[in-house]
Scaffold this active site. Structure first.
Site, PDB file in Angstrom:
ATOM      1  N   HIS A   1       0.809  -1.224   0.000  1.00  0.00           N
ATOM      2  CA  HIS A   1       0.000   0.000   0.000  1.00  0.00           C
ATOM      3  C   HIS A   1       0.842   1.274   0.000  1.00  0.00           C
ATOM      4  CE1 HIS A   1       0.312  -0.083   4.512  1.00  0.00           C
ATOM      5  NE2 HIS A   1       0.251   1.222   4.350  1.00  0.00           N
TER       6      HIS A   1
ATOM      7  N   ASP B   1       0.064  -7.612   1.639  1.00  0.00           N
ATOM      8  CA  ASP B   1       0.488  -6.210   1.659  1.00  0.00           C
ATOM      9  C   ASP B   1       2.014  -6.145   1.682  1.00  0.00           C
ATOM     10  OD1 ASP B   1       0.478  -3.490   1.797  1.00  0.00           O
ATOM     11  OD2 ASP B   1      -0.317  -3.361   3.837  1.00  0.00           O
TER      12      ASP B   1
ATOM     13  N   SER C   1       3.989   2.489   8.313  1.00  0.00           N
ATOM     14  CA  SER C   1       3.675   1.484   7.307  1.00  0.00           C
ATOM     15  C   SER C   1       4.895   1.117   6.486  1.00  0.00           C
ATOM     16  CB  SER C   1       2.643   2.043   6.324  1.00  0.00           C
ATOM     17  OG  SER C   1       1.382   2.038   6.906  1.00  0.00           O
TER      18      SER C   1
END
Ligand SMILES: *[C@@H]1O[C@H](CO)[C@@H](O)[C@H](O)[C@H]1NC(C)=O
Ligand SMILES: *[C@@H]1O[C@H](CO)[C@@H](O)[C@H](O)[C@H]1NC(C)=O
Ligand SMILES: *[C@@H]1O[C@H](CO)[C@@H](O)[C@H](O)[C@H]1NC(C)=O
Length: 277
Positions: free
Chosen positions: A75, A129, A223
């Site tokens: 992402h 992911d 992230s």
């Protein structure tokens, strides 16, 4: 802008023909890191950390896994963004990072030439992911720029699955701060998937790890960053990556979901084997 490739189908890869690690000289632990019981990252503790930015502004974290590739979350790779990879960073506000008279060489920026996003990832399912960024030129390892360990020997997977106390590292903001310019590490604990499935209403997935932690990990900016642990293997203490920060909630509260790196080692090796493109 760089090419973004969606990769799902696996190219042939023979795990038994490879070594323990992707990079033999990986996961270097400084004397400070070996002694560190604090949550704060030390200036030289995480030389594999990549600061993924847009004109200096933090977008995501990542890790240097060999001379050419950065591991991050899928992402973090978007069509409309031109990310730059900074290596050897600690405090993003200062050009030279020092602790007293102990200073690191300046950080280095690298352009990306190809980005690989797992073809099974979508913004709605949030599984797989994982992504890799290929740098436009090869990275020279230095005192403050070194790769993390990725285990390629799949017979070691049960040993890795038994690691429960882990460390996550990133520049993401903590709930009390607007921004965090200094790299921080926080302790996290692997918990049953049920804890995450109750919070996020998601089914059990083999390729994800649920962790509990004090508030402050999996915040915006964390992230793509790593979660791992120092392990003793073949007579050395090395830092191995176990997970990638995937998602949590807006308040940065526990629990959080991490991508399981070993479950994706085939995908990683397939992407790495395309370096000739
Ligand atoms: C992408 O970013 C790099 C580094 O900031 C810059 O040199 C390059 O010109 C940018 N490319 C585009 C297409 O914006
Ligand atoms: C993989 O790990 C196992 C268990 O530690 C070990 O016996 C084996 O030699 C390792 N394989 C390689 C290629 O290093
Ligand atoms: C700076 O050095 C001191 C003394 O070695 C150490 O205790 C401290 O944790 C270091 N701080 C950082 C951010 O590296």
């Amino acid at each position: 802008m760089y090419w973004i490739l969606l990769l799902t189908s696996l190219l042939p890869w023979h795990p038994h023909a490879t070594a323990q690690f992707l990079e033999p000289d990986c996961g270097y632990m400084s004397p400070e890191a070996l002694q560190n019981e604090e949550h704060q990252a030390h200036i030289s503790e995480s030389p594999w950390m990549a600061y993924l930015h847009k004109s200096g502004e933090l977008v995501c974290g990542g890790t240097l896994v060999n001379h050419r590739f950065i591991l991050t979350a899928a992402h973090c790779i978007r069509e409309d963004e031109n990310l730059t990879v900074r290596l050897g960073e600690f405090n993003s506000l200062t050009s030279i990072d020092c602790n007293g008279s102990d200073c690191l060489p300046p950080s280095e920026d690298f352009e990306i030439d190809v980005a690989f996003r797992h073809g099974g990832y979508s913004r709605t399912n949030r599984i797989h992911d994982i992504g890799l960024l290929r740098l436009a030129k090869s990275v020279e390892y230095k005192v403050h720029i070194k790769p993390i360990c990725l285990i390629t020997n799949t017979t070691l997977q049960p040993k890795i699955e038994r690691l429960h106390r882990l460390v996550a590292t990133g520049w993401g903001r903590s709930p009390s701060e607007a921004a965090n310019h200094i790299l921080k590490s926080i302790r996290v604990t692997r918990v049953n998937w049920g804890v995450c499935s109750k919070t996020y209403w998601v089914d059990r997935r083999r390729d994800q790890i649920c962790v509990s932690h004090e508030s402050g990990v999996s915040c915006s900016g964390d992230s793509g960053g790593p979660m791992g642990q120092a392990i003793r293997l073949d007579g050395r203490v090395l830092f191995v990556q176990v997970g990638i920060v995937s998602y949590g909630n807006a308040e940065c509260l526990s629990p959080s979901v991490f991508t399981n790196v070993m479950e994706h080692i085939d995908w990683i090796m397939a992407a790495l084997s395309t370096t000739h493109i």
